[in-house]
Design an enzyme around this catalytic site. Sequence first.
Site, PDB file in Angstrom:
ATOM      1  N   ARG A   1     109.840  36.111  67.943  1.00 22.89           N
ATOM      2  CA  ARG A   1     109.921  34.995  68.903  1.00 22.89           C
ATOM      3  C   ARG A   1     111.320  34.714  69.438  1.00 22.89           C
ATOM      4  NH1 ARG A   1     104.873  35.759  69.710  1.00 22.89           N
ATOM      5  NH2 ARG A   1     103.375  34.669  68.384  1.00 22.89           N
TER       6      ARG A   1
ATOM      7  N   ASN B   1     107.672  40.818  73.420  1.00 27.03           N
ATOM      8  CA  ASN B   1     107.090  39.724  74.228  1.00 27.03           C
ATOM      9  C   ASN B   1     107.815  38.406  73.951  1.00 27.03           C
ATOM     10  OD1 ASN B   1     105.983  39.620  71.645  1.00 27.03           O
ATOM     11  ND2 ASN B   1     104.093  38.650  72.345  1.00 27.03           N
TER      12      ASN B   1
ATOM     13  N   ASP C   1     101.314  42.481  62.407  1.00 22.98           N
ATOM     14  CA  ASP C   1     101.195  41.723  63.661  1.00 22.98           C
ATOM     15  C   ASP C   1     101.549  40.246  63.408  1.00 22.98           C
ATOM     16  OD1 ASP C   1     100.809  40.995  66.275  1.00 22.98           O
ATOM     17  OD2 ASP C   1      98.659  41.401  66.321  1.00 22.98           O
TER      18      ASP C   1
ATOM     19  N   PHE D   1      96.456  32.884  70.435  1.00 21.28           N
ATOM     20  CA  PHE D   1      96.073  33.934  69.492  1.00 21.28           C
ATOM     21  C   PHE D   1      97.227  34.204  68.530  1.00 21.28           C
ATOM     22  CE2 PHE D   1      93.620  35.005  73.362  1.00 21.28           C
ATOM     23  CZ  PHE D   1      92.348  35.176  72.830  1.00 21.28           C
ATOM     24  N   GLY D   2      96.916  34.497  67.277  1.00 25.39           N
ATOM     25  CA  GLY D   2      97.955  35.015  66.385  1.00 25.39           C
ATOM     26  C   GLY D   2      97.997  34.317  65.050  1.00 25.39           C
TER      27      GLY D   2
HETATM   28 ZN   LIG Z   1      98.929  43.162  70.396  1.00 26.84          ZN
END
Ligand SMILES: [Zn+2]
Length: 445
Positions: free
Chosen positions: A83, A113, A324, A342-343
Site C-alpha cells: 500500500r 497497485n 496476496d 476485496f482483499g
Molecule cells: Zn490479483
Amino acid sequence: MAAPDLFRRRRGKGSLTIAGGRVIDPQNGIDKKADVVIENGRVARLESGKRLTDKQIEAGRGVLDARGRVVCPGLVDLHVHFREPGREDEETVVTGSMAAVAGGFTTACCMPNTEPAIDRQEVVQFIYYQAEQAYCHVYPIAAITMERKGDLLTEIGELKDRGAVAISDDGSPVPTAAVMRRALMYAKQFDLPVASHCEDPTLAAGGAMHEGYVSTRAGIMGIPALAEELMVAREIELAGETGGHAHICHVSTARSVSLIRDGKRRKVHVTAEATPHHFSLTDELIPERFDTNLKVNPPLRTRADVRAVIRGLQDGTIDCIVTDHAPHAPEEKELEFDHAPFGLIGLETALPVAIAELVTTGKLTLPALIELMTSRPARVFALDAGHLSPGAVADVCVFDPEPVYEFEPGRFFSRSQNSPFCGRAVQGRICQTVVEGVVVFDRQR
Ligand SMILES: [Zn+2]
C-alpha cells in the site's frame, strides 16, 4: 499491534548457530537434525551429529536454541500489497515487513497497485529506499502498463535495471490481448515474468462473490469462474506464441488448474501460484457469516475448486503458495458485503493455515509444503533465496510445528486487521525469523 520488542532492525550481517532443530531444506533434499552455522550473514555450513551438547546450547552466546523446532529457509512471498506509496494508513513497506517476518517470511515482492503505481524508475527506487528500513527483503513488482490503465506499456527494460523482479497490473487484468502479447514479447527480452491477474472485466463486473448456487441463494451478484478461466486460457496461448513467461496469479478454479496443467504439458512457459484462502475456504462461508473479510478477488470458490487447487499443489501444476496480503482499513471493510473492498491479510496466517489444511490432513508432507513456500517461489521470479546451501544469504524461519491454536482479532502486527482466519484452528507457530544472520523477529523476547 504494537509489540516492537519482538522485532529487531537489520543492522549489518549476523553470525549465529541455530542449534538442535529439524532442518528442512527442500532444494538440497535435506530433512535431518542439524545445526545451521551462519557467518557474516551467510550460511557457512550445516553440522550434524550433536556438535553442541544441550548444555552448550542453553548457555551458548550466539546460539539459537531450536530443539523441537523446524528450521527451514525463510519463506518467500511473490504477491503482497504493501500500500505504499498512497495508503500508508493501511500498510507501509515497514509495517508490511513486520507482518512478513512475524509469519516467517524473509522475502516479499510487492505489487504495483499503489498511488502512484510502480510504473516508472523513481517509484521502483522509492520502494527500495523504503525497504532499507524494512525487517526483510522487499522487492518491487513493476506495472505492465502506465498507471495500470491497460494500454501504454511501461519501460520494462529500465524498470528491470532498477530492480523490478516481475511486471504485473495486479488488482486489474490487462484487458486486451494485444497489449498482453506485446508485454510478454518485451518482458521476454529482459527475462522478466509477467504476472497476470486473470479476470475478464466484462464477466466479473458488479460481482462480489463466486457466481453459483450459494450466491443465488444469498442474493449477491456473482463473479463466474469463467471470468478467470478465459484469461488463464488467453495468457497461456499468448505465452505459447511469444515464448514469454506468464505467471498466473492466485489460481482459484478447477478449470484454471487444468488449463495450466495442459499448458505445462505443452511446454509453454507458464507458472502459477495459489493462496491459503483459496485452498482452505469456500463460498459457503459467506451467507453463514457475511464477514467482509471473506470478500476477496478472485472470490472464494466451491469445494470442488478447493480440491482441484490442492491437487494442483500436489502435482506441481501450481508452483508456489503466495499470500496476496491485501490490507484494508476497518472503515472500508465495515461496509455492506456488496460495497466492501476485496482483499484480506495473509502474511501472519499463511504457514499455520497451510500446515493445518495440507499437512495435518495428509495432503502434503511438511517438506513439500515448505518447498512451495521457499525454493519454488524463489525460482519463479529468479530470486536468490529459498535455500540453505553453503554461501546462501542466511534467511531462516524457525517454527514449532506442534501447537494448535486460533488467531485472535486485533492481534496482528500488520497495520490492518482484515483476516478471515480468526477463530479457526491452525497449527504451527513461528518462533524466530532470521534475515542475513540477524534475528529480526523473536516471539520469545
Ligand atoms: Zn490479483
